[in-house]
Design an enzyme around this catalytic site. Structure first.
Site, short mmCIF file in Angstrom:
data_model
loop_
_atom_site.label_atom_id
_atom_site.label_comp_id
_atom_site.label_asym_id
_atom_site.label_seq_id
_atom_site.Cartn_x
_atom_site.Cartn_y
_atom_site.Cartn_z
N ASN A 1 0.76 -1.12 0.01
CA ASN A 1 -0.07 0.11 -0.12
C ASN A 1 0.93 1.41 0.04
O ASN A 1 1.84 1.31 0.49
CB ASN A 1 -0.94 0.00 1.27
N GLU B 1 0.66 5.26 0.73
CA GLU B 1 -0.40 6.49 0.95
C GLU B 1 0.08 7.70 0.58
O GLU B 1 1.00 7.93 0.19
CB GLU B 1 -0.40 6.11 2.69
N CYS C 1 -4.32 0.66 -2.28
CA CYS C 1 -4.19 -0.49 -1.58
C CYS C 1 -2.97 -1.38 -2.19
O CYS C 1 -2.98 -1.31 -3.44
CB CYS C 1 -5.50 -1.10 -1.61
N GLU D 1 -3.10 -4.68 -2.78
CA GLU D 1 -3.37 -5.76 -3.62
C GLU D 1 -3.73 -4.97 -4.98
O GLU D 1 -3.45 -5.64 -6.03
CB GLU D 1 -4.57 -6.50 -3.10
N CYS E 1 -10.65 -5.06 0.87
CA CYS E 1 -11.66 -3.85 0.82
C CYS E 1 -12.57 -4.10 -0.37
O CYS E 1 -12.28 -4.66 -1.22
CB CYS E 1 -11.15 -2.35 1.10
N CYS F 1 -10.88 -3.07 -3.63
CA CYS F 1 -10.12 -3.96 -4.22
C CYS F 1 -10.89 -5.34 -4.65
O CYS F 1 -10.65 -6.07 -5.64
CB CYS F 1 -9.17 -4.39 -3.15
#
Ligand code: THU
Length: 145
Positions: A47, A49, A58, A60, A97, A100
């Protein structure tokens, strides 16, 4: 992990290795991911940010887009995802999430094959899902467009 097939274990270890490369100074929640393509290649992600929080990406998705950017025509067979919360021990696998899940769904649709999803957090147990459809029922895809 000892009971996993060696290919899955290798993929999960590739995801775990990404945890330390995550850029997560705001959440302190590190996500490592690795996608295996049908030709055996592995593409990694973590990830990333941003001080402008909605721009966080994210792990993935970074791994899947890394794979697609490098080998757009090769299907993804599996993706391994793991996490490390810097402030807490997470005693069960964390699942992707919603955003994703939708992206994994697009990859399944794009290549017309399911993607196995391998999940592990701090506890020893590993969850293996055979398709994102297991965690995204009644999903939206291009068949509606
Ligand atoms: N995150 C992921 O990388 N994958 C998910 O499926 C859920 C959340 C990241 C985004 C953000 O950097 C941090 O975890 C906390 O939400």
């Amino acid at each position: 992990m000892d009971e996993m097939p060696s290919g899955d274990r290798e993929l999960l270890l590739a995801a775990i290795a990404q945890l330390e490369k995550a850029y997560a100074p705001y959440s302190n929640f590190h996500v490592g991911a690795a996608a295996r393509l049908s030709d055996g290649d592995i593409f990694i992600g973590s990830n990333q940010e941003n001080a402008s929080y909605p721009l966080c990406m994210c792990g993935e998705r970074v791994a899947l887009y890394n794979a697609a950017a490098n080998k757009p025509n090769v299907p993804v067979d599996a993706v391994a995802i793991t996490i490390k919360n810097q402030h807490a021990t997470i005693d069960k696998p964390v699942s992707p999430c919603g955003a994703c899940r939708q992206v994994i769904s697009e990859f399944e649709y794009r290549h017309k094959q399911p993607i196995r999803i391998i999940l592990k957090s701090d506890s020893p147990e590993v969850y293996v899902l055979n398709s994102v459809a297991d965690i995204l029922p009644l999903g939206f895809n291009a068949t509606f467009l």
